[in-house]
Write a protein that holds these residues in place. Structure first.
Motif, PDB file in Angstrom:
ATOM      1  N   GLN A 171      21.223 -28.878 -37.647  1.00 51.73           N
ATOM      2  CA  GLN A 171      20.481 -30.040 -38.142  1.00 51.73           C
ATOM      3  C   GLN A 171      21.352 -31.127 -38.758  1.00 51.73           C
ATOM      4  OE1 GLN A 171      17.363 -28.644 -40.761  1.00 51.73           O
ATOM      5  NE2 GLN A 171      16.099 -27.920 -39.051  1.00 51.73           N
ATOM      6  N   THR A 172      22.615 -30.828 -39.040  1.00 51.33           N
ATOM      7  CA  THR A 172      23.469 -31.833 -39.668  1.00 51.33           C
ATOM      8  C   THR A 172      24.804 -31.935 -38.944  1.00 51.33           C
ATOM      9  OG1 THR A 172      24.566 -30.316 -41.213  1.00 51.33           O
ATOM     10  CG2 THR A 172      22.443 -31.255 -41.906  1.00 51.33           C
ATOM     11  N   SER A 173      25.443 -33.075 -39.075  1.00 52.48           N
ATOM     12  CA  SER A 173      26.768 -33.262 -38.479  1.00 52.48           C
ATOM     13  C   SER A 173      27.793 -32.346 -39.122  1.00 52.48           C
ATOM     14  CB  SER A 173      27.202 -34.725 -38.634  1.00 52.48           C
ATOM     15  OG  SER A 173      26.369 -35.580 -37.890  1.00 52.48           O
ATOM     16  N   ALA A 174      27.589 -32.050 -40.410  1.00 50.31           N
ATOM     17  CA  ALA A 174      28.503 -31.142 -41.099  1.00 50.31           C
ATOM     18  C   ALA A 174      28.443 -29.745 -40.480  1.00 50.31           C
ATOM     19  CB  ALA A 174      28.161 -31.080 -42.584  1.00 50.31           C
ATOM     20  N   GLU A 175      27.231 -29.270 -40.152  1.00 52.83           N
ATOM     21  CA  GLU A 175      27.085 -27.981 -39.487  1.00 52.83           C
ATOM     22  C   GLU A 175      27.775 -28.005 -38.135  1.00 52.83           C
ATOM     23  OE1 GLU A 175      22.956 -25.790 -40.777  1.00 52.83           O
ATOM     24  OE2 GLU A 175      22.785 -27.606 -39.549  1.00 52.83           O
ATOM     25  N   LEU A 176      27.553 -29.063 -37.403  1.00 54.12           N
ATOM     26  CA  LEU A 176      28.148 -29.190 -36.080  1.00 54.12           C
ATOM     27  C   LEU A 176      29.669 -29.137 -36.166  1.00 54.12           C
ATOM     28  CD1 LEU A 176      27.573 -29.708 -33.060  1.00 54.12           C
ATOM     29  CD2 LEU A 176      27.820 -32.155 -33.563  1.00 54.12           C
ATOM     30  N   LYS A 177      30.241 -29.854 -37.111  1.00 57.43           N
ATOM     31  CA  LYS A 177      31.691 -29.878 -37.277  1.00 57.43           C
ATOM     32  C   LYS A 177      32.230 -28.498 -37.654  1.00 57.43           C
ATOM     33  CE  LYS A 177      35.423 -32.047 -39.946  1.00 57.43           C
ATOM     34  NZ  LYS A 177      36.279 -32.278 -38.765  1.00 57.43           N
ATOM     35  N   SER A 178      31.496 -27.778 -38.528  1.00 56.61           N
ATOM     36  CA  SER A 178      31.989 -26.483 -38.985  1.00 56.61           C
ATOM     37  C   SER A 178      32.056 -25.459 -37.848  1.00 56.61           C
ATOM     38  CB  SER A 178      31.103 -25.948 -40.116  1.00 56.61           C
ATOM     39  OG  SER A 178      29.812 -25.593 -39.642  1.00 56.61           O
ATOM     40  N   PHE A 179      31.196 -25.606 -36.834  1.00 55.91           N
ATOM     41  CA  PHE A 179      31.166 -24.638 -35.740  1.00 55.91           C
ATOM     42  C   PHE A 179      31.925 -25.087 -34.496  1.00 55.91           C
ATOM     43  CE2 PHE A 179      27.260 -23.367 -38.069  1.00 55.91           C
ATOM     44  CZ  PHE A 179      27.626 -22.059 -38.348  1.00 55.91           C
ATOM     45  N   THR A 180      32.257 -26.372 -34.417  1.00 61.60           N
ATOM     46  CA  THR A 180      32.905 -26.878 -33.202  1.00 61.60           C
ATOM     47  C   THR A 180      34.174 -27.667 -33.473  1.00 61.60           C
ATOM     48  OG1 THR A 180      31.668 -28.966 -33.205  1.00 61.60           O
ATOM     49  CG2 THR A 180      30.641 -27.077 -32.095  1.00 61.60           C
ATOM     50  N   GLY A 181      34.342 -28.175 -34.683  1.00 64.74           N
ATOM     51  CA  GLY A 181      35.461 -29.058 -34.969  1.00 64.74           C
ATOM     52  C   GLY A 181      35.226 -30.484 -34.508  1.00 64.74           C
ATOM     53  N   ALA A 182      34.021 -30.766 -34.007  1.00 61.80           N
ATOM     54  CA  ALA A 182      33.714 -32.122 -33.541  1.00 61.80           C
ATOM     55  C   ALA A 182      33.677 -33.098 -34.708  1.00 61.80           C
ATOM     56  CB  ALA A 182      32.366 -32.128 -32.812  1.00 61.80           C
ATOM     57  N   SER A 183      33.982 -34.340 -34.443  1.00 61.34           N
ATOM     58  CA  SER A 183      33.972 -35.370 -35.469  1.00 61.34           C
ATOM     59  C   SER A 183      32.564 -35.552 -36.028  1.00 61.34           C
ATOM     60  CB  SER A 183      34.470 -36.694 -34.886  1.00 61.34           C
ATOM     61  OG  SER A 183      34.233 -37.758 -35.780  1.00 61.34           O
ATOM     62  N   THR A 184      32.476 -35.809 -37.324  1.00 65.18           N
ATOM     63  CA  THR A 184      31.172 -36.091 -37.928  1.00 65.18           C
ATOM     64  C   THR A 184      30.596 -37.403 -37.415  1.00 65.18           C
ATOM     65  OG1 THR A 184      32.332 -37.069 -39.826  1.00 65.18           O
ATOM     66  CG2 THR A 184      31.615 -34.772 -40.038  1.00 65.18           C
ATOM     67  N   ALA A 185      31.408 -38.165 -36.696  1.00 69.24           N
ATOM     68  CA  ALA A 185      30.895 -39.400 -36.095  1.00 69.24           C
ATOM     69  C   ALA A 185      29.952 -39.104 -34.929  1.00 69.24           C
ATOM     70  CB  ALA A 185      32.052 -40.269 -35.609  1.00 69.24           C
ATOM     71  N   LEU A 186      30.018 -37.869 -34.410  1.00 66.47           N
ATOM     72  CA  LEU A 186      29.091 -37.465 -33.350  1.00 66.47           C
ATOM     73  C   LEU A 186      27.757 -37.112 -34.000  1.00 66.47           C
ATOM     74  CD1 LEU A 186      28.444 -36.686 -30.407  1.00 66.47           C
ATOM     75  CD2 LEU A 186      29.372 -34.403 -30.902  1.00 66.47           C
ATOM     76  N   SER A 187      26.749 -37.881 -33.722  1.00 68.89           N
ATOM     77  CA  SER A 187      25.456 -37.693 -34.380  1.00 68.89           C
ATOM     78  C   SER A 187      24.680 -36.549 -33.757  1.00 68.89           C
ATOM     79  CB  SER A 187      24.620 -38.976 -34.286  1.00 68.89           C
ATOM     80  OG  SER A 187      24.238 -39.223 -32.949  1.00 68.89           O
ATOM     81  N   ILE A 188      23.891 -35.882 -34.595  1.00 66.88           N
ATOM     82  CA  ILE A 188      23.017 -34.826 -34.104  1.00 66.88           C
ATOM     83  C   ILE A 188      22.028 -35.385 -33.099  1.00 66.88           C
ATOM     84  CG2 ILE A 188      21.196 -33.224 -34.772  1.00 66.88           C
ATOM     85  CD1 ILE A 188      23.931 -32.219 -35.431  1.00 66.88           C
ATOM     86  N   GLU A 189      21.591 -36.609 -33.320  1.00 70.69           N
ATOM     87  CA  GLU A 189      20.623 -37.231 -32.404  1.00 70.69           C
ATOM     88  C   GLU A 189      21.169 -37.295 -30.972  1.00 70.69           C
ATOM     89  OE1 GLU A 189      19.593 -37.969 -36.426  1.00 70.69           O
ATOM     90  OE2 GLU A 189      21.465 -38.479 -35.357  1.00 70.69           O
ATOM     91  N   SER A 190      22.488 -37.500 -30.838  1.00 67.50           N
ATOM     92  CA  SER A 190      23.091 -37.564 -29.508  1.00 67.50           C
ATOM     93  C   SER A 190      23.010 -36.222 -28.779  1.00 67.50           C
ATOM     94  CB  SER A 190      24.558 -37.985 -29.616  1.00 67.50           C
ATOM     95  OG  SER A 190      24.677 -39.266 -30.189  1.00 67.50           O
ATOM     96  N   LEU A 191      22.891 -35.148 -29.573  1.00 71.04           N
ATOM     97  CA  LEU A 191      22.886 -33.809 -28.989  1.00 71.04           C
ATOM     98  C   LEU A 191      21.490 -33.208 -28.883  1.00 71.04           C
ATOM     99  CD1 LEU A 191      25.966 -32.114 -30.710  1.00 71.04           C
ATOM    100  CD2 LEU A 191      25.795 -32.924 -28.365  1.00 71.04           C
ATOM    101  N   ASP A 192      20.477 -33.909 -29.353  1.00 71.89           N
ATOM    102  CA  ASP A 192      19.125 -33.335 -29.380  1.00 71.89           C
ATOM    103  C   ASP A 192      18.719 -32.728 -28.041  1.00 71.89           C
ATOM    104  OD1 ASP A 192      18.530 -33.658 -32.022  1.00 71.89           O
ATOM    105  OD2 ASP A 192      17.379 -35.516 -31.771  1.00 71.89           O
ATOM    106  N   SER A 193      18.922 -33.462 -26.964  1.00 70.86           N
ATOM    107  CA  SER A 193      18.481 -32.977 -25.651  1.00 70.86           C
ATOM    108  C   SER A 193      19.321 -31.809 -25.158  1.00 70.86           C
ATOM    109  CB  SER A 193      18.526 -34.114 -24.621  1.00 70.86           C
ATOM    110  OG  SER A 193      19.861 -34.575 -24.450  1.00 70.86           O
ATOM    111  N   HIS A 194      20.460 -31.556 -25.809  1.00 70.93           N
ATOM    112  CA  HIS A 194      21.327 -30.442 -25.419  1.00 70.93           C
ATOM    113  C   HIS A 194      21.134 -29.230 -26.329  1.00 70.93           C
ATOM    114  CE1 HIS A 194      23.503 -33.163 -22.723  1.00 70.93           C
ATOM    115  NE2 HIS A 194      23.396 -34.058 -23.704  1.00 70.93           N
TER     116      HIS A 194
END
Length: 334
Positions: free
Chosen positions: A6-29
């Motif tokens: 649900q958050t960019s921080a979660e996404l970064k912690s599991f993937t190392g992706a930049s927090t600039a990548l929004s969760i909204e961009s990944l919703d459909s994935h």
């Protein structure tokens, strides 16, 4: 939409992706997606929905949900990496009224894209195996985890786990690979192992797998590698083939080519030689087992095999050899 990331921080912690990548961009994935489907295959739809609902309602810190809270990161890691991988398949292009466009000024070089793509897919698959391993080790804590191929995979098979299979054929202890082999493995037990020792003795072996006798352990030491080799011989073509409306294709991942998901028509010679090697190794194990049983079976040792039509005494084997030799000599003199 509900999602386990649900958050960019979660996404970064599991993937190392930049927090600039929004969760909204990944919703459909993340939702109604290939990534989510891969998780549901392992958890089951009902168990997944229960975890998702409690996570979305922020109930995982409540008393009684400790096991689900412990499970959450094992689910989030593969989900996040699969979603990133899926996003990368179309993230550098934009679908608009004018058609498909790409911003080439901001895109990575192709080799960088392919390297990152491979990294996220590999990370996702490793994380899926860790998820399955965690669930199997803690089955008692998850009453809702039922009726999936992964939940039931350790029941009643002579090679009952990826690590057991990997002792003879290196599948890198992968649960996902092991489950893909299970239908073939079950058939190999019935088609090759049971005829080798007889249906009655085979049933007794299967019934005592949790605590085999010392004599049965010796037989299993022959049967286990034979089963792995027969399974690969029968499965090797299907594992590399994809059936589509256009025909059959062999799938290969080629990270150093222009297309990482390149499809090639199968080489019959390559597949046949690999399958033949495995079959030869399996037949060699079964032949050695037959020799061992015929030399050692008696009314008190391997009595079920001894009483079967498969048993051959030393005298019978000698007579068969002499008959074969005589027949060959007769044929040579004709």
């Amino acid at each position: 939409m509900k999602t386990l990331i649900q958050t960019s921080a979660e996404l970064k912690s599991f993937t190392g992706a930049s927090t600039a990548l929004s969760i909204e961009s990944l919703d459909s994935h993340l939702v109604y997606s290939w990534a989510e489907d891969e998780i549901i295959k392992i958890l089951g739809a009902d168990f997944y929905q229960d975890l998702l609902n409690k996570y979305d309602a922020e109930e995982l810190n409540n008393a009684g949900n400790e096991a689900l809270k412990a499970l959450l990161p094992f689910v989030q890691k593969p989900l996040a990496n699969l979603a990133i991988y899926s996003f990368m398949q179309e993230g550098s292009v934009s679908i608009e009224d004018q058609g498909i466009t790409a911003d080439r000024n901001k895109s990575a070089y192709q080799w960088q894209h392919l390297k990152a793509e491979g990294f996220y897919l590999d990370s996702a698959y490793r994380a899926l195996d860790r998820l399955i391993s965690f669930l199997l080790k803690n089955t008692g804590d998850y009453a809702g985890w039922v009726d999936t191929a992964y939940h039931n995979l350790q029941k009643g098979l002579i090679l009952s786990s990826p690590s057991a299979f990997s002792e003879f054929v290196n599948i890198k202890d992968s649960y996902r690979t092991y489950v893909s082999l299970m239908p073939v493995l079950r058939q190999a037990e019935l088609n090759y192992l049971m005829p080798a020792v007889g249906a009655t003795y085979f049933a007794e072996l299967k019934a005592s797998l949790s605590a085999p006798s010392d004599n049965d352990k010796i037989v299993l030491d022959y049967l286990k590698p034979a089963l792995a080799f027969y399974t690969m011989a029968d499965a090797i073509e299907d594992l590399n083939l994809e059936y589509t409306g256009d025909g059959a294709y062999i799938i290969s991942l080629k990270a150093n080519t222009d297309n990482i998901k390149e499809k090639n028509k199968p080489s019959d010679d390559h597949l046949s030689r690999a399958a033949l090697r495995f079959r030869d190794k399996a037949q060699s194990k079964i032949a050695s087992l037959s020799t061992y049983l015929n030399n050692n079976a008696s009314a008190s040792m391997y009595p079920l095999y001894f009483a079967s039509d498969l048993y051959q005494s030393e005298e019978e084997i000698t007579a068969m050899r002499e008959q074969s030799t005589t027949g060959n000599l007769y044929n040579a003199l004709k």
